[in-house]
Design an enzyme around this catalytic site. Structure first.
Site, PDB file in Angstrom:
ATOM      1  N   ASP A  67      26.973  46.687  31.051  1.00  0.00           N
ATOM      2  CA  ASP A  67      27.945  48.038  30.803  1.00  0.00           C
ATOM      3  C   ASP A  67      29.130  47.593  29.911  1.00  0.00           C
ATOM      4  OD1 ASP A  67      29.177  46.412  32.582  1.00  0.00           O
ATOM      5  OD2 ASP A  67      29.078  47.490  34.517  1.00  0.00           O
ATOM      6  N   ASN A 136      32.548  49.501  46.365  1.00  0.00           N
ATOM      7  CA  ASN A 136      32.199  50.775  46.872  1.00  0.00           C
ATOM      8  C   ASN A 136      30.469  50.794  46.644  1.00  0.00           C
ATOM      9  OD1 ASN A 136      31.539  50.998  44.134  1.00  0.00           O
ATOM     10  ND2 ASN A 136      32.957  52.963  43.833  1.00  0.00           N
ATOM     11  N   HIS A 138      28.770  49.967  44.158  1.00  0.00           N
ATOM     12  CA  HIS A 138      28.173  50.289  42.787  1.00  0.00           C
ATOM     13  C   HIS A 138      27.503  49.155  42.011  1.00  0.00           C
ATOM     14  CE1 HIS A 138      32.564  49.232  40.952  1.00  0.00           C
ATOM     15  NE2 HIS A 138      31.385  48.435  40.448  1.00  0.00           N
ATOM     16  N   GLU A 143      28.010  54.658  39.769  1.00  0.00           N
ATOM     17  CA  GLU A 143      28.856  54.798  40.790  1.00  0.00           C
ATOM     18  C   GLU A 143      27.920  55.717  41.965  1.00  0.00           C
ATOM     19  OE1 GLU A 143      31.528  53.483  40.880  1.00  0.00           O
ATOM     20  OE2 GLU A 143      32.796  54.276  39.434  1.00  0.00           O
TER      21      GLU A 143
HETATM   22  C1  GLP Z   1      32.855  46.097  37.519  1.00  0.00           C
HETATM   23  C2  GLP Z   1      31.537  46.014  36.828  1.00  0.00           C
HETATM   24  C3  GLP Z   1      30.418  45.444  37.889  1.00  0.00           C
HETATM   25  C4  GLP Z   1      30.873  44.394  38.679  1.00  0.00           C
HETATM   26  C5  GLP Z   1      32.075  44.989  39.573  1.00  0.00           C
HETATM   27  C6  GLP Z   1      32.622  44.012  40.573  1.00  0.00           C
HETATM   28  O1  GLP Z   1      32.938  47.303  37.944  1.00  0.00           O
HETATM   29  N1  GLP Z   1      31.289  47.024  35.926  1.00  0.00           N
HETATM   30  O2  GLP Z   1      29.345  45.200  37.045  1.00  0.00           O
HETATM   31  O3  GLP Z   1      29.788  44.235  39.523  1.00  0.00           O
HETATM   32  O4  GLP Z   1      32.798  45.212  38.700  1.00  0.00           O
HETATM   33  O5  GLP Z   1      33.488  43.011  39.989  1.00  0.00           O
HETATM   34  P1  GLP Z   1      34.167  41.776  40.991  1.00  0.00           P
HETATM   35  O6  GLP Z   1      33.158  40.740  40.619  1.00  0.00           O
HETATM   36  O7  GLP Z   1      35.362  41.525  40.072  1.00  0.00           O
HETATM   37  O8  GLP Z   1      34.431  42.479  42.134  1.00  0.00           O
END
Ligand code: GLP
Length: 242
Positions: A67, A136, A138, A143
């Site tokens: 992404d 959440n 995702h 989302e």
């Molecule tokens: C972002 C990314 C996700 C990732 C999420 C969790 O929103 N788009 O791909 O899994 O963060 O991030 P973290 O590992 O910092 O909790």
């Protein structure tokens, strides 16, 4: 889903990096799907360490990032592309032409999404998709909602997700983009193998809903239950509600 619980985030990083290095040794043309976020950083640093030690070779590998934010040029240090350069790509021998990213500045966003899907198909599909999970539920930027998009698409970010990404923006929530591009659920589920990594108590609830709850677009990660070969690698804290 195959759930594996390891003692610490570092243990996950070490084992997963060794696993990927072994796969690359067997198949140098491996196609990897890669996430951003704080969770995979120790894994990327470990891959860079293995590279410096001569124990992994990315010269024929291909990567696709999951992404990207809309509205940030690739040169922006807060873009996911810059993130990957900083934590891994600057330190390994992956040819830049085979490191694929969504372009959040594309003039025609729909065309950009189609381009990305075609590039993945041309590469022969994703062999190993590594994923993180949002608190959440995702994955990528898919989302929680009433319905999910199958393919790479343009999406609006929820405030919880923008807050979770604020660290990249010096903690300034107002600077976090409201829109992003993301692989869709089918893009992710079509990977031959999916490995979700989650660490820390803040992920325990969404991990339990992903693994044990119903398959629902309210918890996008629960769709991984439909994958033929999805693995979930957790530290003890993330596994504490299972
Ligand atoms: C972002 C990314 C996700 C990732 C999420 C969790 O929103 N788009 O791909 O899994 O963060 O991030 P973290 O590992 O910092 O909790």
């Amino acid at each position: 889903m195959r759930v594996r619980v390891l003692a610490t985030p570092d243990a996950i990083a070490r084992m997963l990096a060794r696993d990927i290095a072994r796969r690359l040794a067997r198949n140098p043309r491996l196609v990897l799907g890669l996430p951003t976020g704080l969770t995979p950083i120790p894994f990327y640093r470990e891959l860079a360490r293995l590279y410096r030690a001569g124990r992994v070779d990315f010269s024929q590998a291909t990567t696709f990032n999951l992404d990207e934010f809309v509205g940030l040029p690739s040169s922006d240090p807060r873009s996911y592309r810059a993130f990957m350069q900083r934590y891994m790509f600057d330190d390994v021998n992956l040819p830049s032409r085979r490191a694929h990213f969504l372009d959040g500045m594309a003039a025609d966003i729909d065309r950009e999404c189609v381009r990305y899907e075609r590039a993945i198909a041309r590469a022969g599909g994703i062999d190993v998709q590594i994923l993180g999970i949002g608190a959440n539920g995702h994955i990528g930027f898919n989302e929680p909602s009433d319905a999910l998009q199958a393919r790479t698409h343009h999406t609006h970010l929820r405030d919880a997700t923008r807050r979770a990404n604020a660290a990249l923006f010096g903690g300034r929530l107002a600077d976090v983009p409201h829109q992003a591009l993301s692989m869709g659920m089918a893009t992710i589920l079509h990977a031959k193998r999916v490995v979700m990594i989650a660490t820390g108590a803040s992920k325990a609830r969404s991990v339990a809903r992903m693994v044990q709850g119903p398959v629902t677009p309210r918890v996008p990660a629960s769709f991984l239950q439909l994958h033929r070969y999805a693995e979930v690698w957790l530290d003890r804290a993330a596994a504490s509600r299972l």
